[in-house]
Design an enzyme around this catalytic site. Structure first.
Site, mmCIF file in Angstrom:
data_model
loop_
_atom_site.group_PDB
_atom_site.id
_atom_site.type_symbol
_atom_site.label_atom_id
_atom_site.label_comp_id
_atom_site.label_asym_id
_atom_site.label_seq_id
_atom_site.Cartn_x
_atom_site.Cartn_y
_atom_site.Cartn_z
ATOM 1 N N CYS A 137 0.805 -1.222 0.000
ATOM 2 C CA CYS A 137 0.000 0.000 0.000
ATOM 3 C C CYS A 137 0.840 1.275 0.000
ATOM 4 C CB CYS A 137 -0.942 -0.004 1.195
ATOM 5 S SG CYS A 137 -1.883 -1.541 1.335
ATOM 6 N N HIS B 145 -3.119 7.783 6.192
ATOM 7 C CA HIS B 145 -3.292 6.458 5.585
ATOM 8 C C HIS B 145 -4.694 5.960 5.908
ATOM 9 C CE1 HIS B 145 -2.189 2.699 3.810
ATOM 10 N NE2 HIS B 145 -2.328 2.030 4.935
ATOM 11 N N GLU C 225 -1.464 4.685 13.598
ATOM 12 C CA GLU C 225 -1.127 5.924 12.903
ATOM 13 C C GLU C 225 -1.341 7.130 13.805
ATOM 14 O OE1 GLU C 225 -1.798 8.232 8.637
ATOM 15 O OE2 GLU C 225 -3.141 6.590 9.179
ATOM 16 N N LYS D 57 -9.825 7.702 2.199
ATOM 17 C CA LYS D 57 -10.256 6.312 2.036
ATOM 18 C C LYS D 57 -11.672 6.103 2.567
ATOM 19 C CE LYS D 57 -5.722 4.020 2.100
ATOM 20 N NZ LYS D 57 -4.821 5.147 2.386
ATOM 21 N N HIS E 133 -9.861 1.581 -0.207
ATOM 22 C CA HIS E 133 -8.408 1.435 -0.220
ATOM 23 C C HIS E 133 -7.945 0.934 -1.589
ATOM 24 C CE1 HIS E 133 -4.395 1.008 0.940
ATOM 25 N NE2 HIS E 133 -4.499 0.232 1.993
ATOM 26 N N PHE F 195 1.368 -3.471 3.991
ATOM 27 C CA PHE F 195 1.728 -4.808 4.450
ATOM 28 C C PHE F 195 3.222 -5.031 4.222
ATOM 29 C CE2 PHE F 195 -2.618 -7.174 3.842
ATOM 30 C CZ PHE F 195 -3.131 -6.455 4.896
#
Length: 421
Positions: free
Chosen positions: A167, A307, A318, A339, A344, A403
């Site tokens: 991502c 994010h 975060e 998002k 996403h 990830f």
């Protein structure tokens, strides 16, 4: 290579393909109006799947866009990359025929690449045997197909690469493109990300990982970053591509300059293949390195496009990371997660989100975090809930955490010819 002061790098063009459309103005209007691009999936029958919705790009006809022959040679993710890059080139007004092709390059990220082609050809192989596999299989599915096709489209012979950091792919691609220009290895770069993981394996795999929201009866409200009732992210697809170039090149051709790229930082978690470090230490290092690269104090940042995926662990980590980096200034930051409306886009998310960040500077409007009804415990910053906000912002950070523990941050600023804002 230029060993002196790094060249200034500016954003002069933007193009995208998303579930909220592919033209900048309608996309931005929808985002600031709080509309959702999430809905029922129609790309294939999802009856047997746990999840039936996502951020799908609708009414996409590759034959109408590329013709029969070219469409056969392009996976959906490369199609998105090409169309978004064409929009960005038109938006920038750049004429590559007037520039040295060896100084113009491409850097486009994708977390997975041609998953559609992989699945289609695997099915053919299992049903009809290996002799029936298409000769276009590998050129279509490879992660660098997007970059390669875009470079061929304009005959660009400068640096050409692809980034695959889950991502964080698009954000790493843009940051790397920025560095190439700063040091003189390129003058202009087409950069960003493209992803089309809404496939049988993509949807089923992320659902098996228990990463996705299960709000099948209320898809538009499924992506709810920082909210108490968030239950996972919404799988989406699309592309976000930018034209970034050396300031002197942009000014010489009279380009409109949206914003300036000021800083880039990235770092690894070294923690877990899917879960983030619970204290957000890798994310914090990426943000700190970004600020150091930009030579910007923490209180210079006005807004963060987070994010913010809507996962229980990620949003809290975060938030902790932002508090670690910004200290008392964290409570004054304006933050939102787009998002919440787009879902996403995985490896493409950083490209689309940097476009949103750039438009926030350019228009003086900050998009909201929709579906934020009750902030989760520990998520206690200003996430611009549900309603867009008019505000002048001069420096904006965009975060992407993927990830594998890949963390990347970019800092952009309002462009001023006399120097950094």
């Amino acid at each position: 290579m230029n060993m002196g002061e790094p060249r200034r790098v500016v954003i002069t063009g933007m193009g995208l393909v998303t579930s909220l459309g592919e033209n900048l103005n309608p996309f931005w209007e929808a985002l600031c109006a709080g509309r959702s691009g999430v809905g029922p999936l129609t790309l294939f029958d999802t009856t047997e799947f746990k999840v039936h919705f996502g951020g799908q790009v609708r009414d996409w006809d590759p034959v109408a866009r590329f013709g029969v022959k070219e469409a056969r040679h392009l996976d959906r993710f490369a199609q998105f990359a090409l169309v978004a890059s064409e929009h960005a080139v038109v938006d920038s007004g750049i004429d590559f025929s007037k520039l040295p092709p060896e100084q113009c390059g491409v850097m486009i990220g994708s977390g997975i690449g041609g998953l559609n082609e992989f699945e289609a050809q695997h099915s053919i192989m299992m049903q009809k045997g290996p002799s029936r596999i298409s000769p276009f299989t590998i050129p279509k599915l490879m992660v660098n197909a997007g970059s390669g096709q875009v470079s061929i489209r304009w005959g660009l012979r400068g640096p050409c690469s692809a980034i695959a950091t889950a991502c964080a792919s698009a954000t790493n691609a843009i940051g790397d493109a920025m560095k190439l220009i700063q040091c003189g290895d390129a003058d202009v770069m087409i950069t960003g990300g493209s992803e089309t993981a809404i496939t049988h394996m993509g949807l089923g795999g992320f659902a098996a990982l228990r990463a996705l929201s299960l709000r099948n009866n209320d898809p538009e409200r499924a992506s709810r970053p920082f909210d108490r009732d968030r239950d996972g992210f919404v799988l989406s697809e699309g592309a976000g591509i930018l034209i970034v170039e050396a300031e002197e090149i942009a000014r010489a051709r009279g380009a409109r300059i949206y914003a300036e790229l000021l800083g880039y930082g990235f770092a690894g978690d070294g923690y877990h293949i899917t879960a983030p470090d619970e204290q957000g230490r890798g994310a914090a290092r990426a943000m700190k390195r970004c600020l150091t690269d930009a030579r910007a104090p923490v209180d210079a940042v006005d807004y963060i496009n987070a994010h913010g995926t809507s996962t229980p662990l990620g949003d809290l980590a975060e938030t902790i990371a932002m508090k670690t980096v910004f200290g008392p200034h964290a409570s004054r930051l304006q933050i939102s997660s787009t998002k919440s409306q787009l879902g996403h886009l995985l490896g493409a998310s950083g490209g689309v989100e940097l476009i949103a960040s750039t438009l926030a500077i350019h228009t003086g409007v900050l998009p909201p975090t929709i579906n934020l009804d009750e902030p989760s415990e520990g998520c206690d910053l200003d996430y611009i809930p549900n309603v867009a906000r008019e505000a002048r912002v001069d420096r904006v950070m965009s975060n992407s955490f993927g990830f594998g523990g890949h963390n990347a941050s970019l800092l952009i600023g309002r462009y001023t010819p006399s120097g950094r804002p």
